[in-house]
Design a protein around this motif. Structure first.
Motif, PDB file in Angstrom:
ATOM      1  N   GLN A  21       0.834  -1.193   0.000  1.00 56.83           N
ATOM      2  CA  GLN A  21       0.000   0.000   0.000  1.00 56.83           C
ATOM      3  C   GLN A  21       0.873   1.249   0.000  1.00 56.83           C
ATOM      4  O   GLN A  21       1.785   1.395   0.817  1.00 56.83           O
ATOM      5  CB  GLN A  21      -0.926   0.007   1.218  1.00 56.83           C
ATOM      6  CG  GLN A  21      -1.938  -1.140   1.217  1.00 56.83           C
ATOM      7  CD  GLN A  21      -2.800  -1.133   2.467  1.00 56.83           C
ATOM      8  OE1 GLN A  21      -2.555  -0.370   3.400  1.00 56.83           O
ATOM      9  NE2 GLN A  21      -3.812  -1.983   2.479  1.00 56.83           N
ATOM     10  N   PHE A  22       0.568   2.156  -0.888  1.00 58.54           N
ATOM     11  CA  PHE A  22       1.327   3.389  -1.054  1.00 58.54           C
ATOM     12  C   PHE A  22       1.087   4.341   0.120  1.00 58.54           C
ATOM     13  O   PHE A  22      -0.049   4.614   0.486  1.00 58.54           O
ATOM     14  CB  PHE A  22       0.911   4.070  -2.361  1.00 58.54           C
ATOM     15  CG  PHE A  22       1.588   5.379  -2.646  1.00 58.54           C
ATOM     16  CD1 PHE A  22       2.731   5.426  -3.407  1.00 58.54           C
ATOM     17  CD2 PHE A  22       1.060   6.575  -2.165  1.00 58.54           C
ATOM     18  CE1 PHE A  22       3.349   6.634  -3.689  1.00 58.54           C
ATOM     19  CE2 PHE A  22       1.661   7.791  -2.444  1.00 58.54           C
ATOM     20  CZ  PHE A  22       2.813   7.814  -3.206  1.00 58.54           C
ATOM     21  N   ARG A  23       2.158   4.823   0.732  1.00 59.84           N
ATOM     22  CA  ARG A  23       2.062   5.886   1.734  1.00 59.84           C
ATOM     23  C   ARG A  23       2.745   7.147   1.188  1.00 59.84           C
ATOM     24  O   ARG A  23       2.214   8.232   1.275  1.00 59.84           O
ATOM     25  CB  ARG A  23       2.715   5.457   3.053  1.00 59.84           C
ATOM     26  CG  ARG A  23       1.897   4.415   3.791  1.00 59.84           C
ATOM     27  CD  ARG A  23       0.586   4.996   4.297  1.00 59.84           C
ATOM     28  NE  ARG A  23      -0.220   4.020   5.025  1.00 59.84           N
ATOM     29  CZ  ARG A  23      -1.160   3.261   4.487  1.00 59.84           C
ATOM     30  NH1 ARG A  23      -1.419   3.361   3.173  1.00 59.84           N
ATOM     31  NH2 ARG A  23      -1.838   2.405   5.207  1.00 59.84           N
ATOM     32  N   ASN A  24       3.930   6.981   0.648  1.00 59.97           N
ATOM     33  CA  ASN A  24       4.556   8.001  -0.197  1.00 59.97           C
ATOM     34  C   ASN A  24       5.506   7.270  -1.132  1.00 59.97           C
ATOM     35  O   ASN A  24       5.580   6.041  -1.122  1.00 59.97           O
ATOM     36  CB  ASN A  24       5.232   9.111   0.622  1.00 59.97           C
ATOM     37  CG  ASN A  24       6.386   8.611   1.464  1.00 59.97           C
ATOM     38  OD1 ASN A  24       7.241   7.854   0.986  1.00 59.97           O
ATOM     39  ND2 ASN A  24       6.437   9.030   2.724  1.00 59.97           N
ATOM     40  N   ALA A  25       6.241   8.012  -1.923  1.00 60.90           N
ATOM     41  CA  ALA A  25       7.014   7.390  -3.004  1.00 60.90           C
ATOM     42  C   ALA A  25       8.012   6.356  -2.510  1.00 60.90           C
ATOM     43  O   ALA A  25       8.309   5.386  -3.215  1.00 60.90           O
ATOM     44  CB  ALA A  25       7.727   8.466  -3.813  1.00 60.90           C
ATOM     45  N   THR A  26       8.535   6.538  -1.309  1.00 61.26           N
ATOM     46  CA  THR A  26       9.541   5.604  -0.798  1.00 61.26           C
ATOM     47  C   THR A  26       9.144   4.990   0.542  1.00 61.26           C
ATOM     48  O   THR A  26       9.997   4.490   1.280  1.00 61.26           O
ATOM     49  CB  THR A  26      10.912   6.310  -0.654  1.00 61.26           C
ATOM     50  OG1 THR A  26      10.766   7.462   0.188  1.00 61.26           O
ATOM     51  CG2 THR A  26      11.450   6.735  -2.015  1.00 61.26           C
ATOM     52  N   PHE A  27       7.868   5.008   0.834  1.00 63.32           N
ATOM     53  CA  PHE A  27       7.370   4.393   2.072  1.00 63.32           C
ATOM     54  C   PHE A  27       6.103   3.617   1.742  1.00 63.32           C
ATOM     55  O   PHE A  27       5.086   4.198   1.350  1.00 63.32           O
ATOM     56  CB  PHE A  27       7.077   5.451   3.149  1.00 63.32           C
ATOM     57  CG  PHE A  27       6.901   4.880   4.529  1.00 63.32           C
ATOM     58  CD1 PHE A  27       7.964   4.812   5.417  1.00 63.32           C
ATOM     59  CD2 PHE A  27       5.674   4.377   4.943  1.00 63.32           C
ATOM     60  CE1 PHE A  27       7.818   4.279   6.695  1.00 63.32           C
ATOM     61  CE2 PHE A  27       5.498   3.835   6.200  1.00 63.32           C
ATOM     62  CZ  PHE A  27       6.583   3.793   7.076  1.00 63.32           C
ATOM     63  N   TRP A  28       6.166   2.292   1.882  1.00 63.92           N
ATOM     64  CA  TRP A  28       5.068   1.406   1.486  1.00 63.92           C
ATOM     65  C   TRP A  28       4.743   0.456   2.633  1.00 63.92           C
ATOM     66  O   TRP A  28       5.642  -0.027   3.319  1.00 63.92           O
ATOM     67  CB  TRP A  28       5.452   0.602   0.248  1.00 63.92           C
ATOM     68  CG  TRP A  28       5.748   1.433  -0.967  1.00 63.92           C
ATOM     69  CD1 TRP A  28       6.841   2.234  -1.176  1.00 63.92           C
ATOM     70  CD2 TRP A  28       4.950   1.549  -2.146  1.00 63.92           C
ATOM     71  NE1 TRP A  28       6.780   2.823  -2.402  1.00 63.92           N
ATOM     72  CE2 TRP A  28       5.637   2.436  -3.035  1.00 63.92           C
ATOM     73  CE3 TRP A  28       3.740   0.986  -2.549  1.00 63.92           C
ATOM     74  CZ2 TRP A  28       5.132   2.766  -4.279  1.00 63.92           C
ATOM     75  CZ3 TRP A  28       3.239   1.307  -3.799  1.00 63.92           C
ATOM     76  CH2 TRP A  28       3.924   2.189  -4.649  1.00 63.92           C
ATOM     77  N   MET A  29       3.461   0.179   2.794  1.00 62.76           N
ATOM     78  CA  MET A  29       3.023  -0.729   3.844  1.00 62.76           C
ATOM     79  C   MET A  29       2.672  -2.087   3.245  1.00 62.76           C
ATOM     80  O   MET A  29       1.914  -2.152   2.268  1.00 62.76           O
ATOM     81  CB  MET A  29       1.811  -0.168   4.579  1.00 62.76           C
ATOM     82  CG  MET A  29       2.100   1.115   5.358  1.00 62.76           C
ATOM     83  SD  MET A  29       3.394   0.881   6.598  1.00 62.76           S
ATOM     84  CE  MET A  29       2.553  -0.271   7.702  1.00 62.76           C
ATOM     85  N   PRO A  30       3.196  -3.168   3.812  1.00 66.30           N
ATOM     86  CA  PRO A  30       2.849  -4.508   3.293  1.00 66.30           C
ATOM     87  C   PRO A  30       1.409  -4.843   3.608  1.00 66.30           C
ATOM     88  O   PRO A  30       0.838  -4.327   4.577  1.00 66.30           O
ATOM     89  CB  PRO A  30       3.823  -5.427   4.040  1.00 66.30           C
ATOM     90  CG  PRO A  30       4.152  -4.692   5.295  1.00 66.30           C
ATOM     91  CD  PRO A  30       4.140  -3.235   4.948  1.00 66.30           C
TER      92      PRO A  30
END
Length: 272
Positions: free
Chosen positions: A182-191
């Motif tokens: 899941q996208f949180r920002n361009a370089t931070f993603w949640m599994p």
């Protein structure tokens, strides 16, 4: 009388001598200064070697054409013939080893994704074993993902999904699309949740992703594939350059053969 062919060969080799001298000077600069990065230091020895070879071969060409030394001109032509043959073989080799690895289009995305298995075995050797440790360090030094941290692309998922990422950014700065993060920002993603069946468990890169900004997907095979796609693109550009260089070398070689005949004619007239 100074012939046109001698002038052309002399001029061409003088220009190449300047290029060789510049390469030697820059490589020495990198040897002397200790503040160069690991990536820059990796090219010091090859750059110095290339510069020395270019300088010496061009010097022989200048001596043979401008000073009408026939032995030097013959030596220059032999080296040039060998260089043309080697460049032809190398260009054919490049064509075949870079013929695969165009990347895979992802539905609803403006970028492509890459896999190491899509590239030739020879290209895969560039990112194998301990080589990857150095490459990963270079990627970190170059801050290849920093461009994604600004503007709408950084915060808005739709803007990010439609951005035309470079192969390295696609492979190293985000998790693969089939991981369904899941996208949180361009370089931070949640599994996704552990019980989510949509996660592509066969893709080891899903577990290799890290939200630590100095790691991201630098340990992923997708990152290696992105680097390979970048290498492939550079080699394809080199292939085009080689073809143009071959045409130029053949023209110079033709002038060199004419200059050699001029040297012989001058020597015979001097003896007469």
């Amino acid at each position: 009388m100074f012939r046109v062919s001698n002038f052309v060969v002399g001029l061409a080799n003088t220009l190449v001598m300047l290029v060789g001298a510049s390469a030697i000077g820059y490589s020495i600069y990198m040897f002397v200064h200790q503040d160069v990065t690991d990536c820059q230091s990796a090219i010091r020895a090859p750059l110095l070697t290339t510069g020395i070879i270019l300088f010496l071969v061009s010097l022989i060409g200048v001596i043979g054409s401008c000073f009408k030394e026939n032995v030097a001109m013959v030596s220059y032509l032999v080296i040039l013939f060998a260089g043309i043959a080697a460049l032809m073989v190398f260009s054919i080799f490049l064509f075949f080893v870079t013929n695969k690895g165009a990347g895979h289009a992802v539905s609803g995305r403006g970028y492509r994704e890459y896999r190491t298995v899509d590239f030739s075995t020879w290209l895969n050797g560039f990112v194998g074993g301990t080589r990857w440790v150095g490459i990963r360090s270079c990627l970190s030094e170059a801050s290849v993902c920093d461009d994604l941290g600004d503007g709408r692309v950084s915060q808005i998922a739709d803007a990010f999904y439609h951005k035309n990422l470079s192969p390295i950014q696609s492979g190293c700065c985000k998790p693969p699309s089939d991981c369904n993060f899941q996208f949180r920002n361009a370089t931070f993603w949640m599994p996704p949740a552990k019980n989510a069946t949509a996660v592509a468990t066969e893709n080891g890169d899903c577990g290799a992703w890290s939200n630590v900004q100095t790691e991201l997907c630098f340990n992923c095979n997708a990152c290696k594939a992105g680097v390979l796609a970048n290498i492939r693109e550079k080699w394809r550009h080199l292939l085009v350059f080689n073809i143009c260089l071959l045409i130029l070398l053949i023209a110079v070689c033709s002038c060199g053969c004419r200059a050699r005949r001029n040297n012989l004619a001058t020597a015979e007239s001097d003896r007469a």
